[in-house]
Design a protein around this motif. Structure first.
Motif, short mmCIF file in Angstrom:
data_model
loop_
_atom_site.label_atom_id
_atom_site.label_comp_id
_atom_site.label_asym_id
_atom_site.label_seq_id
_atom_site.Cartn_x
_atom_site.Cartn_y
_atom_site.Cartn_z
N ASP A 298 7.66 10.91 1.23
CA ASP A 298 6.43 10.20 0.85
C ASP A 298 6.44 9.86 -0.65
O ASP A 298 5.96 8.79 -1.04
N ARG A 302 5.95 6.16 -2.20
CA ARG A 302 4.89 5.86 -3.16
C ARG A 302 5.44 5.29 -4.46
O ARG A 302 4.77 4.49 -5.13
N GLN A 337 4.57 5.58 7.46
CA GLN A 337 4.66 4.67 6.32
C GLN A 337 6.09 4.19 6.08
O GLN A 337 6.30 3.21 5.35
N ARG A 447 3.86 -3.85 -0.74
CA ARG A 447 2.61 -3.82 -1.49
C ARG A 447 1.82 -5.09 -1.18
O ARG A 447 2.33 -6.20 -1.37
#
Length: 480
Positions: A298, A302, A337, A447
């Motif tokens: 993660d 990120r 994700q 994004r």
């Protein structure tokens, strides 16, 4: 360009001098001995001199297969490959029996040895400097790695060596042409290496994996957990593509990290992730997708890095088909994700799956750099809006008018719309998942930014002007 290896006993200041020569705090430094374990390379600079400098582990009088013995063999390897060895002693401690043993090793294994007496500031070091003559390595150079003393004298010693290697390089270097594009502009970034960081929990096999990819035992490995402390960069070439791979320290849960050096090691690894282009998250096939593995993956997402999941120690798995199905199911469930990111099974010990791992890294890097034309994006957006229009919160319909790609690495998109703050997260995920599926961008971070489009009427928010001062003076306008 020549290579300078800094060698000596533990805790004599080798890493401090390394950091001063490269001009950055690359190597971990602490008061306790034995912090450095691997070989760390950097570009050394002293005024106009340029050279490669190697920081080594402290030499130990151990030759067995223990951790200290393996560290000593790695240091001896650095001595053999270096053009010049800078042998450091502690001037305040004086000459120890270990210094005498290692001075004898350097006399036999290196043709150029510079004796440096570190921590030589002040009169307290005079006795140690005089005692250093007994090592038979010539006049000792008084330096202070902490305060920068003796650097000009070191430069004077290194300059003739540098000139000798430059002259040799000029005689032997073949003529090369600089590649230019169709407009005649030199492409200086074409040879820039791809930055890859290998991260994971302790004892997952990160150093062994890099040694296997490199084809030699460049990094320190062993059964002990937590061997790697510094983030070590290793250059290599994959199918003609230059690659710089970073080996990082194993990352445990924050609550379990008490040692200061381990905290520094983990911070160094996190910094490597931030500067990487592709992050290989290495899992242990016996205990994959632990809570810490999920946190590490993660973190890479990120930070906007391209991610490849590699499951190591696959040679020890028995029912591989069933195990692979379990891994894929757990991956999709626990890391949504990163849906579609490459998942590769490898064995760093046997070399199984190395080709597939390289292909997965290239594929992830290609997706991470992908750019989509604006015309295609807006045509796609029209289809997505027609298939599933955005909600109308409070009865106010959200209009999405225009979409473009603002950046790559990772791909970033901007949608101009009305009421961007009213668009729910679920609809953003709908658009992001559509981008992944329709433009073949699995696994890479995407994004998506929603912005309010300015109204085209320039007078909409302007206040109505009152009568001018002249009109007020003349009074109301006459009407005949």
């Amino acid at each position: 360009m020549f290579t300078l290896a800094i060698v000596g006993r533990p805790n004599v200041g080798k890493s401090t001098l390394f950091n001063r020569l490269v001009g950055r705090k690359l190597a971990l430094v602490d008061d306790q001995p034995g912090v450095t374990r691997d070989l760390r390379e950097g570009e050394g600079r002293l005024a106009d001199l340029r050279f490669t400098v190697i920081d080594t582990a402290g030499l130990e009088e151990i030759t067995d297969d223990s951790l200290q013995g393996r560290m000593r063999r790695l240091t001896e390897r650095a001595v053999d490959m270096a053009d010049v060895c800078l042998f450091m002693i502690d001037a305040r401690t004086g000459i120890t029996p270990s210094d005498e043993v290692f001075a004898d090793i350097l006399r036999r294994r290196s043709s150029r040895v510079i004796l440096a007496a570190n921590k030589a500031e002040g009169s307290a070091a005079d006795a140690g400097v005089i005692e250093a003559y007994s090592l038979g390595l010539g006049e000792p150079l008084r330096v202070s790695a902490e305060h920068g003393e003796g650097m000009s004298e070191l430069m004077s010693i290194l300059r003739p060596i540098s000139e000798e290697f430059e002259e040799l390089a000029e005689r032997t270097a073949p003529e090369t042409e600089v590649a230019v594009d169709e407009h005649g502009v030199a492409d200086l970034d074409k040879g820039k290496p791809m930055q890859i960081a290998v991260v994971g929990r302790p004892n997952a096999g990160k150093s062994t994996l890099i040694n296997r990819l490199l084809g030699e035992d460049r990094l320190l490995t062993g059964p002990e957990a937590g061997i790697t402390r510094d983030s070590i960069s290793v250059p290599m070439t994959w199918k003609g593509t230059p690659v710089r791979m970073f080996d990082t320290a194993g990352m445990r849960k924050r609550a379990k990290i008490q040692d200061k050096v381990e905290k520094l090691s983990v911070s160094d690894g996190l910094r490597a992730v931030k500067f990487a282009e592709v992050v290989i998250v290495l899992l242990d096939a016996d205990i994959p997708f632990e809570q810490q593995d999920l946190r590490i993956a993660d973190l890479a997402e990120r930070e906007g890095r391209a991610v490849v999941i590699a499951v190591n120690k696959w040679d020890a798995v028995e029912d591989r088909q069933a195990r692979l199905a379990e891994l894929k199911e757990a991956f999709n469930r626990l890391l949504p994700q990163l849906s579609g990111a490459p998942l590769v099974t490898v064995s760093a010990l046997t070399g199984r799956g190395m080709e597939r791992l390289q292909e997965a890294v290239f594929r992830a890097h290609d997706v991470w750099n992908r750019r989509i034309p604006t015309a295609k994006l807006n045509l796609w957006l029209s289809g997505m809006l027609e298939a599933h229009p955005p909600p109308a919160p409070g009865g106010r319909r959200i209009k999405m008018r225009y979409m473009t790609q603002a950046k790559t690495r990772p791909p970033g998109f901007v949608v101009m719309c009305s009421h961007p703050d009213k668009v729910p997260e679920s609809y953003k995920r709908y658009l992001v998942n559509g981008l992944r599926a329709d433009f073949d961008m699995p696994g890479t971070p995407i994004r998506l930014v929603l912005r309010s489009q300015a109204d085209k009427n320039p007078y909409k928010d302007k206040k109505k002007k009152g009568p001018s001062k002249l009109r007020k003076h003349l009074g109301p306008k006459r009407v005949d």
